[in-house]
Motif scaffolding. Structure first.
Motif, PDB file in Angstrom:
ATOM      1  N   GLU A   1     -16.794 -50.452  -7.732  1.00  7.08           N
ATOM      2  CA  GLU A   1     -17.278 -51.307  -6.648  1.00  7.08           C
ATOM      3  C   GLU A   1     -18.690 -50.952  -6.207  1.00  7.08           C
ATOM      4  N   GLY A   2     -19.242 -49.863  -6.768  1.00  4.16           N
ATOM      5  CA  GLY A   2     -20.593 -49.462  -6.403  1.00  4.16           C
ATOM      6  C   GLY A   2     -20.679 -48.681  -5.103  1.00  4.16           C
ATOM      7  N   LEU A   3     -19.523 -48.182  -4.611  1.00  2.00           N
ATOM      8  CA  LEU A   3     -19.513 -47.463  -3.337  1.00  2.00           C
ATOM      9  C   LEU A   3     -19.770 -45.974  -3.513  1.00  2.00           C
ATOM     10  N   VAL A   4     -19.373 -45.418  -4.662  1.00  2.00           N
ATOM     11  CA  VAL A   4     -19.599 -43.993  -4.912  1.00  2.00           C
ATOM     12  C   VAL A   4     -20.217 -43.811  -6.286  1.00  2.00           C
ATOM     13  N   VAL A   5     -20.845 -42.656  -6.453  1.00  2.00           N
ATOM     14  CA  VAL A   5     -21.376 -42.245  -7.748  1.00  2.00           C
ATOM     15  C   VAL A   5     -20.720 -40.920  -8.098  1.00  2.00           C
ATOM     16  N   THR A   6     -20.086 -40.848  -9.261  1.00  2.00           N
ATOM     17  CA  THR A   6     -19.447 -39.603  -9.693  1.00  2.00           C
ATOM     18  C   THR A   6     -20.362 -38.872 -10.664  1.00  2.00           C
ATOM     19  N   ARG A   7     -20.485 -37.564 -10.450  1.00  2.00           N
ATOM     20  CA  ARG A   7     -21.310 -36.714 -11.315  1.00  2.00           C
ATOM     21  C   ARG A   7     -20.440 -35.607 -11.862  1.00  2.00           C
ATOM     22  N   PRO A   8     -20.195 -35.583 -13.169  1.00  2.00           N
ATOM     23  CA  PRO A   8     -19.327 -34.567 -13.758  1.00  2.00           C
ATOM     24  C   PRO A   8     -19.786 -33.163 -13.381  1.00  2.00           C
ATOM     25  N   GLY A   9     -18.851 -32.359 -12.885  1.00  2.00           N
ATOM     26  CA  GLY A   9     -19.152 -30.989 -12.509  1.00  2.00           C
ATOM     27  C   GLY A   9     -19.681 -30.841 -11.103  1.00  2.00           C
ATOM     28  N   SER A  10     -20.047 -31.963 -10.465  1.00  2.00           N
ATOM     29  CA  SER A  10     -20.614 -31.891  -9.115  1.00  2.00           C
ATOM     30  C   SER A  10     -19.739 -32.586  -8.080  1.00  2.00           C
ATOM     31  N   GLY A  11     -19.032 -33.650  -8.453  1.00  2.00           N
ATOM     32  CA  GLY A  11     -18.182 -34.354  -7.515  1.00  2.00           C
ATOM     33  C   GLY A  11     -18.573 -35.805  -7.358  1.00  2.00           C
ATOM     34  N   ALA A  12     -18.117 -36.416  -6.266  1.00  2.00           N
ATOM     35  CA  ALA A  12     -18.393 -37.815  -5.968  1.00  2.00           C
ATOM     36  C   ALA A  12     -19.269 -37.904  -4.726  1.00  2.00           C
ATOM     37  N   PHE A  13     -20.215 -38.846  -4.743  1.00  2.00           N
ATOM     38  CA  PHE A  13     -21.198 -38.978  -3.674  1.00  2.00           C
ATOM     39  C   PHE A  13     -21.277 -40.432  -3.233  1.00  2.00           C
ATOM     40  N   ALA A  14     -21.567 -40.619  -1.943  1.00  2.00           N
ATOM     41  CA  ALA A  14     -21.765 -41.977  -1.430  1.00  2.00           C
ATOM     42  C   ALA A  14     -22.982 -42.595  -2.098  1.00  2.00           C
ATOM     43  N   ALA A  15     -22.821 -43.826  -2.579  1.00  2.00           N
ATOM     44  CA  ALA A  15     -23.898 -44.496  -3.301  1.00  2.00           C
ATOM     45  C   ALA A  15     -24.926 -45.057  -2.329  1.00  2.00           C
ATOM     46  N   GLU A  16     -26.100 -45.352  -2.874  1.00  2.00           N
ATOM     47  CA  GLU A  16     -27.136 -46.020  -2.083  1.00  2.00           C
ATOM     48  C   GLU A  16     -26.650 -47.417  -1.719  1.00  2.00           C
ATOM     49  N   ARG A  17     -26.930 -47.835  -0.501  1.00  2.00           N
ATOM     50  CA  ARG A  17     -26.509 -49.160  -0.049  1.00  2.00           C
ATOM     51  C   ARG A  17     -27.690 -50.120  -0.140  1.00  2.00           C
ATOM     52  N   PRO A  18     -27.487 -51.271  -0.771  1.00  2.00           N
ATOM     53  CA  PRO A  18     -28.602 -52.221  -0.877  1.00  2.00           C
ATOM     54  C   PRO A  18     -29.021 -52.724   0.498  1.00  2.00           C
ATOM     55  N   GLU A  19     -30.298 -52.936   0.655  1.00  2.00           N
ATOM     56  CA  GLU A  19     -30.808 -53.488   1.907  1.00  2.00           C
ATOM     57  C   GLU A  19     -30.309 -54.923   2.081  1.00  2.00           C
ATOM     58  N   PRO A  20     -29.838 -55.275   3.263  1.00  2.00           N
ATOM     59  CA  PRO A  20     -29.382 -56.662   3.454  1.00  2.00           C
ATOM     60  C   PRO A  20     -30.532 -57.645   3.292  1.00  2.00           C
ATOM     61  N   ALA A  21     -30.228 -58.792   2.720  1.00  2.00           N
ATOM     62  CA  ALA A  21     -31.260 -59.809   2.512  1.00  2.00           C
ATOM     63  C   ALA A  21     -31.775 -60.321   3.845  1.00  2.00           C
ATOM     64  N   ALA A  22     -33.053 -60.651   3.867  1.00  2.00           N
ATOM     65  CA  ALA A  22     -33.656 -61.145   5.107  1.00  2.00           C
ATOM     66  C   ALA A  22     -33.079 -62.492   5.508  1.00  2.00           C
ATOM     67  N   GLY A  23     -32.612 -63.256   4.548  1.00  2.00           N
ATOM     68  CA  GLY A  23     -32.047 -64.571   4.828  1.00  2.00           C
ATOM     69  C   GLY A  23     -31.330 -65.069   3.595  1.00  2.00           C
ATOM     70  N   PRO A  24     -30.725 -66.227   3.655  1.00  2.00           N
ATOM     71  CA  PRO A  24     -30.025 -66.750   2.481  1.00  2.00           C
ATOM     72  C   PRO A  24     -30.988 -66.987   1.318  1.00  2.00           C
ATOM     73  N   ALA A  25     -30.486 -66.746   0.107  1.00  2.00           N
ATOM     74  CA  ALA A  25     -31.333 -66.937  -1.078  1.00  2.00           C
ATOM     75  C   ALA A  25     -31.713 -68.409  -1.223  1.00  2.00           C
ATOM     76  N   ASP A  26     -32.903 -68.637  -1.734  1.00  2.00           N
ATOM     77  CA  ASP A  26     -33.397 -69.997  -1.936  1.00  2.00           C
ATOM     78  C   ASP A  26     -33.215 -70.372  -3.407  1.00  2.00           C
ATOM     79  N   PHE A  27     -32.229 -71.232  -3.656  1.00  2.00           N
ATOM     80  CA  PHE A  27     -31.954 -71.663  -5.030  1.00  2.00           C
ATOM     81  C   PHE A  27     -32.488 -73.063  -5.299  1.00  2.00           C
ATOM     82  N   GLY A  28     -33.370 -73.547  -4.446  1.00  2.00           N
ATOM     83  CA  GLY A  28     -33.869 -74.901  -4.591  1.00  2.00           C
ATOM     84  C   GLY A  28     -34.523 -75.165  -5.927  1.00  2.00           C
TER      85      GLY A  28
END
Length: 466
Positions: free
Chosen positions: A54-81
């Protein structure tokens, strides 16, 4: 607790925990999670795998699991015109097909649908067939491009006449076959003669391919040959699409004498006939052999599938053709989809080769006869003034409505009343001669449910007539 439930439960708890961490912050170790939640190492590993997918965590062998970077929310709805300009004015309308494939809402009775209720499907036989197919040493190898030879031979025997296995091309279901055949036979802009009404799925494929469906009227016995000849002469069409056996939506069966006339008309026009034999395995009474069995000139392109008598996800069919057209269809399929999956072909072969296959067909035939008669009796009791067909097989009844009825609005009202039926209008390539409903009797759970569905439908019809 069931293992899959344990994984899902742990994933839900960890998901909430991850939301409180900063990107890059480490989750507790697997051992700590095992102790905290009293679960196994495998459960922890699989739950973390779900979060990683789901892109929520990143697993690194030998190190464990880490919270993933969260994408910045879009400034507004995408323009598909820009896409509207690039796509142009050609549209693909899948709404009609989607409605046919969408299950009824909770509590609604299905008097629509072309697939058998699970209680009528050979579920256990399919599971056993799939297991046997998967155990074959070549189960996952590249299949012969025309299909597994034994399966091609079975389809050839089913078609009858002088059909040979070499004439058979295995495909990924009946709908895919229609798309391939129409693309192979006709260029965009060409006319395609179809019965009126006809299967709305072929109308969707034709229009999406840039073809122009031209209606040819029917009567209670199916396609009218004299009007077919006029349609060929007026349009210059070179292809007819027809369902001569258990026509969808009317259930009509083209009589043997009329079949010969249809072939004669096509011969005079120098045209191909696409025979959609989608429901032969749903016969209740004796029926004529397929058109292709009487074809000596390679005029008939035959499409056949046992899906309607088995299960919706058994997407395997066959196209039977002879001469140069067969090579064009094979080449078109090869370019579009390579080949149908070998395990699926193997599953069908195992199913139809097993001793239980004839028994299953007999059971389906008996169940459909009883269900058809039950629905016709319920309609005669609840709505005696409506004309109702009496098909010799297939899963549908064609029901006439009082003149002036809006069948689309009535079908919507029926759904609100808890019964799913199909309005007749979408099955017509042009203006319909009157209002109709397609009432199906194979998809409901039982005959008592069918009777209740008709009762609910009758209330809606009577309310519309007030």
């Amino acid at each position: 607790m069931h293992h899959d439930s344990s994984v899902a439960t742990l994933a839900d708890r960890l998901r909430a925990e991850v939301e409180g961490l900063h990107p890059g912050e480490r989750l507790p170790s697997s051992r700590a999670l095992m102790r905290r939640y009293q679960v196994s190492p495998v459960t922890v590993t699989r739950a973390l795998g779900l979060l990683a997918a789901e892109g929520l965590v990143v697993t690194r062998p030998g190190s464990g699991a880490f919270a993933a970077e969260r994408p910045e929310p879009a400034a507004g709805p995408a323009d598909f015109g820009w896409q509207a300009v690039t796509l142009g004015d050609r549209a693909v309308d899948g709404d009609g097909v989607a409605r046919l494939l969408t299950p009824p809402p909770e509590g609604a009775i299905a008097l629509s649908g072309g697939y058998l209720h699970p209680s009528l499907q050979p579920v256990r036989a399919l599971a056993n067939a799939a297991a046997r197919a998967a155990r074959r040493p070549d189960a996952w190898e590249l299949p012969p491009l025309g299909g597994i030879p034994e399966l091609r031979a079975w389809f050839a025997r089913t078609a009858g006449g002088e059909t040979s296995p070499a004439d058979v091309l295995i495909t990924s279901g009946g709908q895919q076959s229609l798309t391939t055949v129409l693309r192979a036979l006709l260029p965009p802009g060409a006319p395609l003669l179809v019965e009126s009404p006809t299967y709305l799925g072929v109308l969707a494929v034709a229009r999406a391919s840039g073809l122009h469906p031209v209606p040819v009227p029917m009567d209670e016995d199916g396609l009218r040959p004299e009007l077919l000849a006029e349609a060929f002469a007026m349009t210059g069409a070179r292809v007819l699409y027809t369902q001569p056996t258990f026509h969808n939506p009317t259930g009509a069966v083209l009589p043997a004498a009329r079949r010969a006339r249809v072939l004669a008309v096509a011969r005079a026009a120098g045209a191909f006939v696409i025979e959609d034999d989608f429901a032969r395995h749903l016969a209740i009474d004796a029926i004529p052999p397929p058109l292709v069995s009487a074809d000596q000139e390679g005029r008939v392109v035959h499409i056949s599938s046992p899906t309607k008598a088995t299960a919706a996800s058994l997407r395997v069919a066959a196209v039977i053709a002879r001469g140069p057209v067969a090579e064009r269809i094979r080449a078109t399929q090869l370019i579009e989809e390579f080949f149908p999956a070998r395990p699926m072909q193997g599953t069908l072969l195992e199913l139809v080769s097993a001793p239980g296959w004839p028994r299953h067909l007999r059971a389906v035939r008996a169940a459909l006869r009883s269900r058809r008669d039950a629905v016709r009796a319920a309609l005669a009791r609840e709505l005696p003034a409506l004309p109702v067909g009496n098909p010799a097989g297939g899963p549908h009844l064609w029901v006439g409505l009082p003149p002036g009825t809006d069948d689309v609005r009535l079908a919507d009202a029926a759904l609100h009343a808890g019964v799913l039926v199909s309005a007749g209008r979408p099955f017509f390539p042009a203006e319909p001669p009157g209002p109709f409903l397609r009432v199906s009797y194979g998809a409901a759970a039982s005959e008592s449910e069918l009777a209740e569905g008709v009762r609910r439908l009758a209330e809606v019809v009577r309310a519309a007539a007030r």
